[in-house]
Design a protein around this motif. Structure first.
Motif, PDB file in Angstrom:
ATOM      1  N   LEU A 105      36.435 -36.077  54.315  1.00 23.38           N
ATOM      2  CA  LEU A 105      35.846 -35.070  55.206  1.00 23.38           C
ATOM      3  C   LEU A 105      34.483 -34.623  54.677  1.00 23.38           C
ATOM      4  O   LEU A 105      33.574 -34.310  55.456  1.00 23.38           O
ATOM      5  N   GLY A 106      34.332 -34.593  53.358  1.00 24.53           N
ATOM      6  CA  GLY A 106      33.052 -34.206  52.781  1.00 24.53           C
ATOM      7  C   GLY A 106      31.964 -35.212  53.063  1.00 24.53           C
ATOM      8  O   GLY A 106      30.844 -34.841  53.424  1.00 24.53           O
ATOM      9  N   ILE A 107      32.258 -36.512  52.955  1.00 23.75           N
ATOM     10  CA  ILE A 107      31.234 -37.534  53.143  1.00 23.75           C
ATOM     11  C   ILE A 107      31.119 -37.965  54.601  1.00 23.75           C
ATOM     12  O   ILE A 107      30.077 -38.438  55.042  1.00 23.75           O
ATOM     13  N   ASN A 108      32.174 -37.779  55.398  1.00 19.80           N
ATOM     14  CA  ASN A 108      32.160 -38.135  56.814  1.00 19.80           C
ATOM     15  C   ASN A 108      31.548 -37.033  57.672  1.00 19.80           C
ATOM     16  O   ASN A 108      30.813 -37.310  58.631  1.00 19.80           O
ATOM     17  N   ALA A 109      31.839 -35.768  57.318  1.00 20.76           N
ATOM     18  CA  ALA A 109      31.428 -34.648  58.164  1.00 20.76           C
ATOM     19  C   ALA A 109      30.646 -33.571  57.433  1.00 20.76           C
ATOM     20  O   ALA A 109      30.304 -32.546  58.025  1.00 20.76           O
ATOM     21  N   GLY A 110      30.380 -33.781  56.155  1.00 20.96           N
ATOM     22  CA  GLY A 110      29.582 -32.806  55.417  1.00 20.96           C
ATOM     23  C   GLY A 110      30.289 -31.493  55.152  1.00 20.96           C
ATOM     24  O   GLY A 110      29.641 -30.452  55.039  1.00 20.96           O
ATOM     25  N   LEU A 111      31.619 -31.507  55.031  1.00 19.26           N
ATOM     26  CA  LEU A 111      32.353 -30.264  54.777  1.00 19.26           C
ATOM     27  C   LEU A 111      32.315 -29.898  53.303  1.00 19.26           C
ATOM     28  O   LEU A 111      32.393 -30.762  52.435  1.00 19.26           O
ATOM     29  N   GLY A 112      32.197 -28.599  53.024  1.00 20.55           N
ATOM     30  CA  GLY A 112      32.249 -28.084  51.664  1.00 20.55           C
ATOM     31  C   GLY A 112      33.629 -27.518  51.355  1.00 20.55           C
ATOM     32  O   GLY A 112      34.549 -27.581  52.178  1.00 20.55           O
ATOM     33  N   GLN A 113      33.779 -26.927  50.169  1.00 19.95           N
ATOM     34  CA  GLN A 113      35.081 -26.423  49.747  1.00 19.95           C
ATOM     35  C   GLN A 113      35.639 -25.378  50.704  1.00 19.95           C
ATOM     36  O   GLN A 113      36.817 -25.409  51.067  1.00 19.95           O
ATOM     37  N   SER A 114      34.802 -24.418  51.085  1.00 19.00           N
ATOM     38  CA  SER A 114      35.262 -23.357  51.980  1.00 19.00           C
ATOM     39  C   SER A 114      35.658 -23.926  53.338  1.00 19.00           C
ATOM     40  O   SER A 114      36.652 -23.494  53.940  1.00 19.00           O
ATOM     41  N   ASP A 115      34.877 -24.894  53.814  1.00 14.91           N
ATOM     42  CA  ASP A 115      35.219 -25.553  55.082  1.00 14.91           C
ATOM     43  C   ASP A 115      36.595 -26.199  54.990  1.00 14.91           C
ATOM     44  O   ASP A 115      37.427 -26.064  55.896  1.00 14.91           O
ATOM     45  N   ILE A 116      36.826 -26.924  53.904  1.00 15.02           N
ATOM     46  CA  ILE A 116      38.090 -27.635  53.710  1.00 15.02           C
ATOM     47  C   ILE A 116      39.257 -26.646  53.662  1.00 15.02           C
ATOM     48  O   ILE A 116      40.281 -26.824  54.320  1.00 15.02           O
ATOM     49  N   ALA A 117      39.099 -25.594  52.884  1.00 11.48           N
ATOM     50  CA  ALA A 117      40.192 -24.642  52.687  1.00 11.48           C
ATOM     51  C   ALA A 117      40.561 -23.916  53.969  1.00 11.48           C
ATOM     52  O   ALA A 117      41.726 -23.566  54.182  1.00 11.48           O
ATOM     53  N   ASN A 118      39.592 -23.677  54.829  1.00 14.92           N
ATOM     54  CA  ASN A 118      39.835 -22.906  56.050  1.00 14.92           C
ATOM     55  C   ASN A 118      40.034 -23.771  57.289  1.00 14.92           C
ATOM     56  O   ASN A 118      40.174 -23.246  58.395  1.00 14.92           O
ATOM     57  N   LEU A 119      40.036 -25.093  57.116  1.00 16.02           N
ATOM     58  CA  LEU A 119      40.217 -26.002  58.242  1.00 16.02           C
ATOM     59  C   LEU A 119      41.606 -25.825  58.850  1.00 16.02           C
ATOM     60  O   LEU A 119      42.615 -25.881  58.149  1.00 16.02           O
ATOM     61  N   GLN A 120      41.647 -25.613  60.159  1.00 18.32           N
ATOM     62  CA  GLN A 120      42.904 -25.406  60.867  1.00 18.32           C
ATOM     63  C   GLN A 120      43.252 -26.638  61.711  1.00 18.32           C
ATOM     64  O   GLN A 120      42.383 -27.427  62.079  1.00 18.32           O
ATOM     65  N   ARG A 121      44.522 -26.784  62.028  1.00 14.10           N
ATOM     66  CA  ARG A 121      44.970 -27.923  62.825  1.00 14.10           C
ATOM     67  C   ARG A 121      44.238 -27.995  64.166  1.00 14.10           C
ATOM     68  O   ARG A 121      43.950 -29.092  64.661  1.00 14.10           O
ATOM     69  N   ARG A 168      40.863 -19.084  48.092  1.00 23.40           N
ATOM     70  CA  ARG A 168      41.213 -17.739  48.543  1.00 23.40           C
ATOM     71  C   ARG A 168      40.195 -16.756  47.991  1.00 23.40           C
ATOM     72  O   ARG A 168      39.786 -16.844  46.835  1.00 23.40           O
ATOM     73  N   MET A 169      39.815 -15.822  48.831  1.00 21.56           N
ATOM     74  CA  MET A 169      38.774 -14.887  48.427  1.00 21.56           C
ATOM     75  C   MET A 169      39.133 -13.475  48.859  1.00 21.56           C
ATOM     76  O   MET A 169      39.603 -13.247  49.974  1.00 21.56           O
ATOM     77  N   THR A 170      38.938 -12.538  47.945  1.00 20.49           N
ATOM     78  CA  THR A 170      39.055 -11.121  48.258  1.00 20.49           C
ATOM     79  C   THR A 170      37.723 -10.472  47.904  1.00 20.49           C
ATOM     80  O   THR A 170      36.782 -11.143  47.490  1.00 20.49           O
ATOM     81  N   GLU A 171      37.652  -9.171  48.061  1.00 18.76           N
ATOM     82  CA  GLU A 171      36.406  -8.472  47.749  1.00 18.76           C
ATOM     83  C   GLU A 171      36.046  -8.583  46.271  1.00 18.76           C
ATOM     84  O   GLU A 171      34.874  -8.510  45.906  1.00 18.76           O
ATOM     85  N   LYS A 172      37.043  -8.754  45.408  1.00 21.76           N
ATOM     86  CA  LYS A 172      36.776  -8.741  43.972  1.00 21.76           C
ATOM     87  C   LYS A 172      37.135 -10.032  43.247  1.00 21.76           C
ATOM     88  O   LYS A 172      36.902 -10.147  42.049  1.00 21.76           O
ATOM     89  N   SER A 173      37.704 -11.002  43.945  1.00 16.74           N
ATOM     90  CA  SER A 173      38.097 -12.226  43.256  1.00 16.74           C
ATOM     91  C   SER A 173      37.926 -13.441  44.160  1.00 16.74           C
ATOM     92  O   SER A 173      37.889 -13.322  45.384  1.00 16.74           O
ATOM     93  N   ARG A 174      37.833 -14.617  43.512  1.00 14.64           N
ATOM     94  CA  ARG A 174      37.692 -15.876  44.229  1.00 14.64           C
ATOM     95  C   ARG A 174      38.498 -16.939  43.488  1.00 14.64           C
ATOM     96  O   ARG A 174      38.284 -17.167  42.298  1.00 14.64           O
ATOM     97  N   THR A 175      39.441 -17.556  44.183  1.00 14.17           N
ATOM     98  CA  THR A 175      40.271 -18.602  43.595  1.00 14.17           C
ATOM     99  C   THR A 175      39.985 -19.912  44.310  1.00 14.17           C
ATOM    100  O   THR A 175      40.260 -20.053  45.502  1.00 14.17           O
ATOM    101  N   ASP A 176      39.412 -20.866  43.591  1.00 17.92           N
ATOM    102  CA  ASP A 176      39.019 -22.154  44.164  1.00 17.92           C
ATOM    103  C   ASP A 176      39.774 -23.248  43.408  1.00 17.92           C
ATOM    104  O   ASP A 176      39.542 -23.473  42.226  1.00 17.92           O
TER     105      ASP A 176
END
Length: 389
Positions: free
Chosen positions: A208-224, A287-295
């Motif tokens: 998906l990254g090389i075919n459509a240029g998606l980044g980490q956030s795009d991948i994590a939030n991609l829905q069906r 996952r991201m909150t106001e004070k933390s980011r888990t990648d």
């Protein structure tokens, strides 16, 4: 960018006998109480600093807006825009991180209207010691924002003077830093090696990254609902900007997604139920909150690169750089921008209402042919009852 060490450093003043404050390295008189530092004003005015301490201990307040009060109000206003969907959470976290540094450097009880041009020069030096020119530019821009906001909101009577030195690095300095960073894209040989070594679901993410240029956030939030595997299309507004994005999927990408979905863990909660990718714990990969980011994607991809001997500074987001670079060879930048989700502020964009699917297919075909030269046209995605997501 001027080297901060070239500027003359101020010598700390002697502490007067019996004086309850000490000269802190940030240029202010300070004291330490319960493990925390409190600041009372610049070195050159010890009498005012002492009076502020005495007033504080006597319970007398000043009508000065402190940095803590200013930043709290500014961040509260910005958080309301996060809630309304007008500001992204990553942007809010950028504001919070920078302003925490500013408050720590000056002291959160420092009156906002007492900061001088020399204070901001020292603040810039503190940023520059740990951040490169590109990040430094963001630090300076974000630092200025709450002061301008406070003035326009009537919280500050006068506009803050940042001085001639509190400016972003020059374009030349930023370009030099970018060159020193090294290449940000992958070669076709490297991509093929990465794909060959990757297991699912990381392999589907990489495609998906090389075919459509998606980044980490795009991948994590991609829905069906964003993916139609039967038709072989991705329709996915970019989470960062909500700009529409549409991209044909290669048959290799479709097959990898089908395989990945067959072993997708059960979601931990309803919020992640429609995510295409979930960790072994049933949560989204970033996952991201106001004070933390888990990648979870970045370290997994880093381990894969290390195993292949690719130990430079490139990362998962470099796939997006690679797609943009190779897609540009299609000579159809308008179509490339639509796939990338880049904003088009040109006059022509106001009159352009659609881009044909054929143009989008041509763009991804150029990238696919670069990666696999023996393939000239995308194959038809495989048919089957399990292709719809």
């Amino acid at each position: 960018m001027a080297n901060s060490t070239a500027q003359a450093k101020r010598t700390k003043p002697e502490r007067p006998e019996g004086f309850p404050l000490f000269p802190h390295a940030n240029g202010q008189w300070a004291r330490k109480k319960h493990g925390k530092f409190y600041y009372y004003g610049p070195w050159d005015d010890p009498e005012a600093a002492l009076k502020r301490l005495e007033d504080e201990e006597a319970g007398r307040s000043h009508d000065h807006l402190t940095l803590k009060e200013l930043f709290d109000r500014f961040l509260t206003a910005k958080h309301s825009r996060v809630v309304s969907g007008e500001l992204t959470l990553p942007t809010y976290r950028d504001y919070l991180t920078v302003l925490q540094h500013v408050a720590s450097f000056f002291g959160k009880h420092r009156p906002a209207d007492e900061l001088t041009a020399d204070d901001f020069r020292q603040l810039r030096d503190s940023f520059a010691r740990s951040h490169g020119p590109v990040r430094l530019q963001k630090d300076i821009v974000v630092t200025r924002m709450p002061f301008r906001w406070a003035y326009e909101s009537g919280l500050l009577e006068h506009s803050v003077r940042f001085g001639p030195d509190f400016k972003p690095p020059s374009r030349r300095a930023r370009l030099k830093a970018t060159r020193a960073y090294g290449r940000k894209d992958f070669s076709a040989k490297e991509i093929k090696a990465i794909l060959a070594a990757a297991s699912q679901p990381l392999r589907a993410m990489i495609l998906l990254g090389i075919n459509a240029g998606l980044g980490q956030s795009d991948i994590a939030n991609l829905q069906r609902r964003h993916v139609d595997l039967q038709a072989g299309w991705l329709e996915y507004p970019r989470p960062k900007t909500e700009i529409e994005r549409r991209c044909p999927l290669w048959p290799e990408t479709v097959a990898a997604l089908q395989e990945s979905l067959q072993t997708r863990p059960k979601p931990k909660g309803d919020a992640d139920a429609d995510c295409v990718f979930l960790t072994s714990h049933g949560r989204r990969y970033l996952r991201m909150t106001e004070k933390s980011r888990t990648d979870t994607i970045t370290p997994s991809f880093r381990r894969l690169l290390n195993s292949l001997g690719i130990k430079d500074r490139r990362n998962f987001y470099s796939l997006r750089h690679t797609f943009e670079t190779q897609a540009g060879e299609s000579r159809d930048q308008v179509a490339v921008d639509l796939i990338m989700g880049h904003a088009d502020h040109s006059m022509a964009a106001n009159y352009r209402h659609r881009i044909s699917d054929d143009r989008l297919r041509d763009v991804v075909a150029v990238v696919r042919t670069w990666l696999w030269p023996d393939t000239r046209k995308p194959a038809t995605p495989p048919e089957g009852d399990d292709q719809n997501m």
